[in-house]
Enzyme design. Structure first.
Site, PDB file in Angstrom:
ATOM      1  N   THR A   1       0.823  -1.214   0.000  1.00  0.00           N
ATOM      2  CA  THR A   1       0.000   0.000   0.000  1.00  0.00           C
ATOM      3  C   THR A   1       0.850   1.254   0.000  1.00  0.00           C
ATOM      4  OG1 THR A   1      -1.677  -1.201   1.265  1.00  0.00           O
ATOM      5  CG2 THR A   1      -1.860   1.190   1.215  1.00  0.00           C
ATOM      6  N   THR A   2       1.925   1.252   0.791  1.00  0.00           N
ATOM      7  CA  THR A   2       2.788   2.416   0.910  1.00  0.00           C
ATOM      8  C   THR A   2       3.501   2.729  -0.400  1.00  0.00           C
ATOM      9  OG1 THR A   2       3.089   1.865   3.237  1.00  0.00           O
ATOM     10  CG2 THR A   2       4.646   3.437   2.319  1.00  0.00           C
TER      11      THR A   2
ATOM     12  N   TYR B   1     -13.286  -4.236  -0.809  1.00  0.00           N
ATOM     13  CA  TYR B   1     -14.442  -3.686  -1.490  1.00  0.00           C
ATOM     14  C   TYR B   1     -15.611  -4.669  -1.616  1.00  0.00           C
ATOM     15  CZ  TYR B   1     -17.420  -1.021  -4.625  1.00  0.00           C
ATOM     16  OH  TYR B   1     -18.495  -0.362  -5.159  1.00  0.00           O
TER      17      TYR B   1
ATOM     18  N   TYR C   1      -2.245 -10.482   4.801  1.00  0.00           N
ATOM     19  CA  TYR C   1      -2.219  -9.070   5.211  1.00  0.00           C
ATOM     20  C   TYR C   1      -3.631  -8.653   5.584  1.00  0.00           C
ATOM     21  CZ  TYR C   1      -1.379  -3.983   4.820  1.00  0.00           C
ATOM     22  OH  TYR C   1      -1.286  -2.630   5.048  1.00  0.00           O
TER      23      TYR C   1
ATOM     24  N   ARG D   1      -8.681  -0.436   5.610  1.00  0.00           N
ATOM     25  CA  ARG D   1      -8.678  -0.184   4.170  1.00  0.00           C
ATOM     26  C   ARG D   1      -9.595  -1.139   3.411  1.00  0.00           C
ATOM     27  NH1 ARG D   1      -4.938   3.088   1.639  1.00  0.00           N
ATOM     28  NH2 ARG D   1      -3.347   4.026   2.977  1.00  0.00           N
TER      29      ARG D   1
ATOM     30  N   LYS E   1       0.662 -10.298   8.341  1.00  0.00           N
ATOM     31  CA  LYS E   1       0.866  -8.912   8.735  1.00  0.00           C
ATOM     32  C   LYS E   1      -0.454  -8.433   9.320  1.00  0.00           C
ATOM     33  CE  LYS E   1       1.745  -4.235   7.016  1.00  0.00           C
ATOM     34  NZ  LYS E   1       1.944  -3.370   5.820  1.00  0.00           N
TER      35      LYS E   1
ATOM     36  N   ILE F   1       6.260  -4.998   9.486  1.00  0.00           N
ATOM     37  CA  ILE F   1       6.365  -4.414   8.148  1.00  0.00           C
ATOM     38  C   ILE F   1       5.966  -2.967   8.318  1.00  0.00           C
ATOM     39  CG2 ILE F   1       5.494  -4.411   5.786  1.00  0.00           C
ATOM     40  CD1 ILE F   1       5.210  -7.443   5.994  1.00  0.00           C
TER      41      ILE F   1
END
Length: 297
Positions: free
Chosen positions: A46-47, A109, A135, A140, A163, A205
């Site tokens: 994402t980052t 989503y 993850y 999000r 994560k 992470i």
């Protein structure tokens, strides 16, 4: 899987003012974090603004990172989404020879059931030629990967860890209590890494390791007091990293530190002048020299 028990850095993708990928700056970022003794690199999480990179750009960033890294630390590649068939198809087009594992975000989503999440990850793990790290980031995805679901997936021979970025310490404790010994609980939230270590987390992470790899090294590798010292040093600046969305804050901080520019891609915008001022002020209070040895015990 001891290679993933330390500090993983979720690498930013530097951009030029026109939005093009800034590869010289990416090289600077990679060298900065490796010099800061991170244990592995996470590419296109994402980052890294993976949501706004084309598939060709993602492959180019991966290839460039592999070239600059020169096998110094392991590389984890972000490979996730809400289209299971699309992810399985993408696996066929990736050269995994220099990839140690993939980090795969829980489907977002479309909000699948827990059974659907299990089926999704099972299909991915069955096909993927390298180990899979789950993850969970419900802030999000709007869909939590429950402790029971994680423990069920932990039985798969090719799923090696998670994560955990739910922020729910009780959920993390349930995972720690019920997981196989070789299944990794990895912190996905920089500021709760120290308490997560106390319940059995074996790595992180990190977002802010892009700017302060030495501090995150102290947090994840240091003894209790050293780990707390590192965490407390970030109390003022860490919330600012997310105030205008990630990675806006950390890129602004990295620009202030002279590592790369703070450019992001729409729909994100560069940090506002007000946020930039507060980040600069908070950064001025941080002395990285006190964290000279990230593996100090």
């Amino acid at each position: 899987m001891k290679k993933f028990t330390g500090t993983g850095v979720a690498l930013v993708t530097p951009f030029k003012a026109d939005g093009a990928i800034d590869y010289p700056a990416l090289e600077s970022v990679i060298e900065h974090v490796i010099l800061g003794n991170v244990d592995y690199l996470v590419v296109q999480g994402t980052t890294g603004e993976s949501a706004t990179l084309s598939e060709e750009e993602k492959m180019d960033v991966l290839s460039f990172t592999i070239k600059i890294n020169r096998s110094r630390v392991p590389i984890v590649y972000g490979l996730g989404g809400n289209n299971t068939a699309g992810i399985l198809s993408a696996i066929d087009n990736i050269d995994f020879s220099e990839i140690a594992a993939v980090l795969s975000v829980s489907p977002y989503y479309n909000k699948p059931s827990q059974s659907g999440i299990i089926a999704h990850y099972t299909a991915l793990a069955d096909k993927c030629p390298v180990p899979v790290i789950l993850y969970n980031v419900p802030g999000r995805t709007m869909s939590n990967l429950s402790a029971n679901t994680t423990l069920e997936l932990a039985k798969h021979k090719n799923i090696i860890g998670i994560k955990e970025a739910s922020g729910d310490l009780e959920q993390c404790m349930r995972i720690a209590n019920g997981k196989p010994d070789d299944f990794l609980l990895i912190s996905g939230d920089d500021m709760i890494t120290t308490p997560m270590r106390s319940i059995g987390a074996e790595g992180v992470i990190s977002v802010i390791a892009n700017a302060y790899p030495e501090i995150m090294g102290a947090i994840i590798h240091g003894n209790g007091e050293y780990s707390k010292k590192g965490t407390f040093s970030l109390l003022d600046i860490n919330p600012l990293m997310y105030e205008e969305s990630n990675p806006v804050g950390v890129k602004c901080l990295m620009e202030h530190l002279g590592i790369c520019e703070g450019n992001v891609r729409l729909p994100l915008l560069k940090a506002s002048e007000e946020l930039k001022s507060r980040i600069k002020s908070a950064a001025g209070k941080i002395n990285t020299n006190q964290f000279y040895s990230p593996h100090l015990e």
